[in-house]
Design a protein around this motif. Structure first.
Motif, PDB file in Angstrom:
ATOM      1  N   LEU A  21       0.830  -1.209   0.000  1.00  0.00           N
ATOM      2  CA  LEU A  21       0.000   0.000   0.000  1.00  0.00           C
ATOM      3  C   LEU A  21       0.864   1.260   0.000  1.00  0.00           C
ATOM      4  O   LEU A  21       0.599   2.210  -0.736  1.00  0.00           O
ATOM      5  CB  LEU A  21      -0.928   0.008   1.223  1.00  0.00           C
ATOM      6  CG  LEU A  21      -2.130  -0.920   1.158  1.00  0.00           C
ATOM      7  CD1 LEU A  21      -2.751  -1.086   2.541  1.00  0.00           C
ATOM      8  CD2 LEU A  21      -3.152  -0.396   0.168  1.00  0.00           C
ATOM      9  N   HIS A  22       1.887   1.270   0.836  1.00  0.00           N
ATOM     10  CA  HIS A  22       2.705   2.475   0.946  1.00  0.00           C
ATOM     11  C   HIS A  22       3.692   2.630  -0.213  1.00  0.00           C
ATOM     12  O   HIS A  22       4.117   3.755  -0.505  1.00  0.00           O
ATOM     13  CB  HIS A  22       3.400   2.506   2.309  1.00  0.00           C
ATOM     14  CG  HIS A  22       2.449   2.860   3.396  1.00  0.00           C
ATOM     15  ND1 HIS A  22       1.630   1.919   3.987  1.00  0.00           N
ATOM     16  CD2 HIS A  22       2.144   4.039   3.965  1.00  0.00           C
ATOM     17  CE1 HIS A  22       0.871   2.515   4.887  1.00  0.00           C
ATOM     18  NE2 HIS A  22       1.157   3.801   4.894  1.00  0.00           N
ATOM     19  N   ALA A  23       4.021   1.553  -0.872  1.00  0.00           N
ATOM     20  CA  ALA A  23       4.875   1.657  -2.059  1.00  0.00           C
ATOM     21  C   ALA A  23       4.134   2.319  -3.216  1.00  0.00           C
ATOM     22  O   ALA A  23       4.758   2.869  -4.127  1.00  0.00           O
ATOM     23  CB  ALA A  23       5.376   0.269  -2.471  1.00  0.00           C
ATOM     24  N   ASP A  24       2.805   2.274  -3.162  1.00  0.00           N
ATOM     25  CA  ASP A  24       1.971   2.859  -4.211  1.00  0.00           C
ATOM     26  C   ASP A  24       0.862   3.701  -3.562  1.00  0.00           C
ATOM     27  O   ASP A  24      -0.318   3.510  -3.841  1.00  0.00           O
ATOM     28  CB  ASP A  24       1.376   1.742  -5.073  1.00  0.00           C
ATOM     29  CG  ASP A  24       0.753   2.267  -6.347  1.00  0.00           C
ATOM     30  OD1 ASP A  24       1.143   3.351  -6.818  1.00  0.00           O
ATOM     31  OD2 ASP A  24      -0.153   1.590  -6.870  1.00  0.00           O
ATOM     32  N   ALA A  25       1.275   4.604  -2.671  1.00  0.00           N
ATOM     33  CA  ALA A  25       0.303   5.442  -1.959  1.00  0.00           C
ATOM     34  C   ALA A  25      -0.532   6.254  -2.948  1.00  0.00           C
ATOM     35  O   ALA A  25      -0.022   6.740  -3.957  1.00  0.00           O
ATOM     36  CB  ALA A  25       1.020   6.374  -0.992  1.00  0.00           C
ATOM     37  N   TYR A  41       7.474  13.482   5.684  1.00  0.00           N
ATOM     38  CA  TYR A  41       6.804  12.389   6.394  1.00  0.00           C
ATOM     39  C   TYR A  41       7.435  11.062   5.990  1.00  0.00           C
ATOM     40  O   TYR A  41       7.542  10.743   4.809  1.00  0.00           O
ATOM     41  CB  TYR A  41       5.314  12.407   6.041  1.00  0.00           C
ATOM     42  CG  TYR A  41       4.438  11.432   6.779  1.00  0.00           C
ATOM     43  CD1 TYR A  41       4.836  10.809   7.940  1.00  0.00           C
ATOM     44  CD2 TYR A  41       3.174  11.134   6.301  1.00  0.00           C
ATOM     45  CE1 TYR A  41       4.007   9.921   8.619  1.00  0.00           C
ATOM     46  CE2 TYR A  41       2.331  10.254   6.967  1.00  0.00           C
ATOM     47  CZ  TYR A  41       2.768   9.655   8.118  1.00  0.00           C
ATOM     48  OH  TYR A  41       1.946   8.778   8.783  1.00  0.00           O
ATOM     49  N   SER A  42       7.864  10.309   6.968  1.00  0.00           N
ATOM     50  CA  SER A  42       8.450   8.985   6.742  1.00  0.00           C
ATOM     51  C   SER A  42       7.861   8.001   7.734  1.00  0.00           C
ATOM     52  O   SER A  42       7.508   8.380   8.856  1.00  0.00           O
ATOM     53  CB  SER A  42       9.968   9.007   6.958  1.00  0.00           C
ATOM     54  OG  SER A  42      10.612   9.834   6.035  1.00  0.00           O
ATOM     55  N   ILE A  43       7.776   6.743   7.325  1.00  0.00           N
ATOM     56  CA  ILE A  43       7.420   5.652   8.227  1.00  0.00           C
ATOM     57  C   ILE A  43       8.540   4.627   8.133  1.00  0.00           C
ATOM     58  O   ILE A  43       8.901   4.201   7.033  1.00  0.00           O
ATOM     59  CB  ILE A  43       6.070   5.011   7.858  1.00  0.00           C
ATOM     60  CG1 ILE A  43       4.939   6.035   7.944  1.00  0.00           C
ATOM     61  CG2 ILE A  43       5.779   3.818   8.788  1.00  0.00           C
ATOM     62  CD1 ILE A  43       3.583   5.519   7.455  1.00  0.00           C
ATOM     63  N   PHE A  44       9.069   4.248   9.288  1.00  0.00           N
ATOM     64  CA  PHE A  44      10.139   3.257   9.370  1.00  0.00           C
ATOM     65  C   PHE A  44       9.598   1.997  10.027  1.00  0.00           C
ATOM     66  O   PHE A  44       8.727   2.068  10.900  1.00  0.00           O
ATOM     67  CB  PHE A  44      11.304   3.791  10.218  1.00  0.00           C
ATOM     68  CG  PHE A  44      11.982   4.990   9.635  1.00  0.00           C
ATOM     69  CD1 PHE A  44      13.081   4.847   8.800  1.00  0.00           C
ATOM     70  CD2 PHE A  44      11.527   6.272   9.926  1.00  0.00           C
ATOM     71  CE1 PHE A  44      13.702   5.962   8.258  1.00  0.00           C
ATOM     72  CE2 PHE A  44      12.144   7.383   9.393  1.00  0.00           C
ATOM     73  CZ  PHE A  44      13.245   7.229   8.557  1.00  0.00           C
ATOM     74  N   LEU A  45      10.132   0.852   9.621  1.00  0.00           N
ATOM     75  CA  LEU A  45       9.756  -0.438  10.192  1.00  0.00           C
ATOM     76  C   LEU A  45      10.952  -1.041  10.914  1.00  0.00           C
ATOM     77  O   LEU A  45      12.047  -1.123  10.345  1.00  0.00           O
ATOM     78  CB  LEU A  45       9.290  -1.394   9.089  1.00  0.00           C
ATOM     79  CG  LEU A  45       9.042  -2.843   9.493  1.00  0.00           C
ATOM     80  CD1 LEU A  45       7.939  -2.964  10.537  1.00  0.00           C
ATOM     81  CD2 LEU A  45       8.726  -3.688   8.257  1.00  0.00           C
TER      82      LEU A  45
END
Length: 109
Positions: A21-25, A41-45
């Motif tokens: 989903l986030h690769a193709d927001a 804005y970044s999201i880290f895992l």
């Protein structure tokens, strides 16, 4: 400008879906984020704990109003209907919180 960080758990069985989903927001989601004065804005895992850390800068004048505008946006609601089942709030969140806010204890430019 405010810097914000937050944390939530990613359900392991939903990891690939969440990444996809986030690769193709959706462009509408990206536009809404920008319209609500959010930048960088970044999201880290973090694996294997499956923790997500979101970080962003807020460049507006009324954070609460902008966050409410985002929450009221129908496209954002559709997006969250897909992403929320991928997540589990931390046990320590306050009532009504989804992502757990984090305190900034150090910053260096």
């Amino acid at each position: 400008m405010l810097r914000k960080a937050m944390m939530i758990r990613l359900n392991p069985e939903k990891m690939e879906e969440y990444k996809r989903l986030h690769a193709d927001a959706w462009p509408s989601i990206l536009r809404q984020i920008t319209a609500c004065n959010i930048r960088n804005y970044s999201i880290f895992l973090r694996e294997p704990e499956n923790l997500l850390v979101g970080m962003f800068e807020y460049h507006g004048a009324d954070y609460d109003a902008d966050m409410q505008a985002m929450a009221d946006d129908p496209e954002t609601q559709r997006w969250w209907a897909l992403t929320d089942p991928c997540q589990s709030p931390l046990e320590s969140v306050a009532e009504g919180e989804w992502w757990a806010p984090m305190e900034e204890v150090f910053h260096h430019d």
